[in-house]
Design an enzyme around this catalytic site. Structure first.
Site, short mmCIF file in Angstrom:
data_model
loop_
_atom_site.label_atom_id
_atom_site.label_comp_id
_atom_site.label_asym_id
_atom_site.label_seq_id
_atom_site.Cartn_x
_atom_site.Cartn_y
_atom_site.Cartn_z
N ARG A 37 0.83 -1.26 0.08
CA ARG A 37 0.03 0.13 -0.09
C ARG A 37 0.66 1.37 0.11
O ARG A 37 0.47 2.30 -0.34
CB ARG A 37 -1.00 -0.20 1.30
N LYS A 201 -18.43 -16.32 4.21
CA LYS A 201 -20.18 -16.04 4.55
C LYS A 201 -20.81 -15.74 3.15
O LYS A 201 -20.30 -15.02 2.46
CB LYS A 201 -20.48 -15.08 5.51
N GLY A 354 -7.75 -7.76 -0.13
CA GLY A 354 -8.13 -8.38 1.14
C GLY A 354 -7.19 -9.87 1.14
O GLY A 354 -5.92 -9.88 0.89
N GLY A 377 -12.43 -4.50 1.20
CA GLY A 377 -13.64 -3.90 1.37
C GLY A 377 -14.44 -3.31 0.00
O GLY A 377 -15.43 -3.36 -0.27
P1 AMP Z 1 -14.14 -13.22 4.21
O1 AMP Z 1 -13.66 -12.25 4.96
O2 AMP Z 1 -15.56 -13.38 4.28
O3 AMP Z 1 -13.59 -12.96 2.80
O4 AMP Z 1 -13.72 -14.65 4.46
C1 AMP Z 1 -12.26 -14.90 4.67
C2 AMP Z 1 -12.24 -15.86 5.64
O5 AMP Z 1 -12.85 -17.20 5.29
C3 AMP Z 1 -10.50 -16.40 5.77
O6 AMP Z 1 -10.01 -16.02 7.24
C4 AMP Z 1 -10.88 -17.97 5.81
O7 AMP Z 1 -9.89 -18.68 6.76
C5 AMP Z 1 -12.17 -18.31 5.96
N1 AMP Z 1 -12.55 -19.32 5.24
C6 AMP Z 1 -12.53 -19.94 4.17
N2 AMP Z 1 -12.83 -21.18 3.73
C7 AMP Z 1 -13.48 -21.55 5.14
C8 AMP Z 1 -13.95 -22.72 5.59
N3 AMP Z 1 -14.30 -23.73 4.64
N4 AMP Z 1 -14.30 -23.00 6.72
C9 AMP Z 1 -14.17 -21.84 7.55
N5 AMP Z 1 -13.55 -20.59 7.30
C10 AMP Z 1 -13.30 -20.56 5.89
#
Ligand code: AMP
Length: 397
Positions: A37, A201, A354, A377
């Site tokens: 960055r 999620k 990210g 984000g």
């Molecule tokens: P996000 O902030 O929604 O982009 O999610 C990123 C996070 O999702 C990372 O820290 C990953 O460790 C987690 N992640 C990815 N796949 C899985 C999974 N199968 N089970 C639990 N966490 C996950």
């Protein structure tokens, strides 16, 4: 094309220029562990120095929650920026950010000088877009430049509020570059256009999925999100991440994809573990066949191949979110395989900041990508089709 004035449209000779950068870098024991960055901010800073501006940099760092926290001071950033620029970046230490020390430092500036203010989030109003702090920031400058793409999805004092109290508010080169790459990829892609979404999620990616379904040829969904789709189809997902409330939504998205002629690719196999730990016992099972007591923590090798093959066919690829818990080495293979596929293709490859950006950089594929966004984000909200407040606040052309 971004219809906003940029640093190329203004004359800053002898003027005080406040530049909102995104210096929100990871720090461990005061050491910057990823300086992408900082490097990304240099073109705008150099341009303003060369044009004879008095360059006042500001940024947030982490979440000090409205009070001074020495471990979140921007002081180490001033030191590293001085090295990268080859000229002193004076740090205007000031617990009020725009207090007596900062004002005196600005007063003493000559044309071409650079100073860095303290972490804007030392002030509680910053994240509330309050008027007092916005006015204080504006009082330091004649011209405002927003080059902080990573914060562009937020309306805070230092990127939005301040623009109400200055006559001239423009965007910097990084902001222009980010919007150009992301905007072209999403709105004017060379086809086939493949988007890869991962992360934890479904609920946090709904708007992205919906927006992209109107634009892509292939949508790949991996990571924790995929288990909600597997459950929706009647599969067993054990203890995997699951959002029961979104099962219906997942089925609707599948129908929508089919109706639009979009190929929706989901994992066909998974690496499962008997605990959320790198040392857990693991096995590979087909999607929807996860036994009780086990959880899916990565896509399996067949899925990795399926996804990599789709990337090979693509001419444009946008990727946001890891395929598994890549922070644990035993569950990083899927994310690594996707990063490798992107590194090997000649297609336009855009990494949406990210975790995916961190993964690509850690694997050493940084220079193999067309563009790695500095904002996780912000790029996600851009992919949702939303207008970013930090960009909207700049003067129109
Ligand atoms: P996000 O902030 O929604 O982009 O999610 C990123 C996070 O999702 C990372 O820290 C990953 O460790 C987690 N992640 C990815 N796949 C899985 C999974 N199968 N089970 C639990 N966490 C996950």
């Amino acid at each position: 094309m971004l219809n906003k004035k940029s640093v190329d449209d203004i004359n800053v000779k002898g003027k005080r220029v406040l530049v909102r950068c995104d210096f929100n870098v990871p720090l461990i024991d005061g050491k910057i562990t990823d300086e992408n960055r900082l490097v990304a901010a240099l073109p705008t800073i150099k341009k303003l120095i060369n044009d004879g501006g008095r360059v006042i940099l500001c940024s947030h760092l982490g979440k000090p929650k409205g009070e001074p926290k020495p471990e979140l001071s921007l002081a180490p950033v001033a030191v590293r920026l001085s090295e990268l620029l080859g000229q002193e970046v004076k740090f205007a230490a000031d617990p009020e950010v725009v207090g007596p020390n900062a004002k005196a430092a600005v007063e003493a500036m000559q044309d071409g000088d650079v100073i860095l203010l303290e972490n804007t989030r030392y002030r509680a109003e910053e994240t509330k877009n309050g008027e007092v702090f916005s006015k204080e920031l504006a009082s330091l400058c004649d011209v405002f430049v927003n080059d902080a793409f990573g914060t562009a999805h937020r309306a805070h004092c230092s990127n939005v509020g301040v623009t109400k109290f200055v006559d001239t508010a423009v965007v910097g080169y990084l902001m222009e570059k980010e919007i150009a790459f992301l905007g072209n990829a999403v709105n004017n892609p060379t086809r086939p256009f493949v988007a890869i979404l991962g992360g934890s999620k479904v609920s946090s990616k709904i708007s992205v999925i919906e927006n992209l379904l109107d634009k892509v040829d292939v949508l790949i969904i991996g990571g924790g999100m995929a288990y909600t789709f597997a459950k929706a189809e009647g599969g067993s997902v054990g203890n995997s991440l699951l959002e029961e409330d979104y099962c219906d939504y997942a089925l609707k998205m599948k129908e929508k994809a089919a109706a639009r002629g979009v190929k929706l690719l989901l994992p066909v196999d998974n690496v499962i573990a008997d605990a959320f730990s790198n040392d857990a016992n693991t096995q590979i099972v087909k999607t929807g066949a996860i036994p009780d007591g086990w959880e899916g923590l990565d896509i399996g090798p067949e899925s990795a191949k399926l996804f990599a093959d789709a990337v090979k066919e693509a001419k444009t690829v946008v990727w946001n979110g890891p395929m598994g818990c890549f922070e644990m080495p035993n569950f990083a293979a899927g994310t690594k395989a996707v990063a490798e596929a992107l590194a090997e293709t000649d297609a336009v490859t855009i990494i949406g900041g990210g975790d995916s950006a961190a993964a690509v950089n850690q694997l050493g594929y940084g220079d193999k990508m067309t563009h790695i966004s500095t904002g996780g984000g912000a790029s996600l909200e851009f992919l949702e089709g939303k207008e970013l407040p930090g960009v909207a606040a700049a003067n129109d052309k």
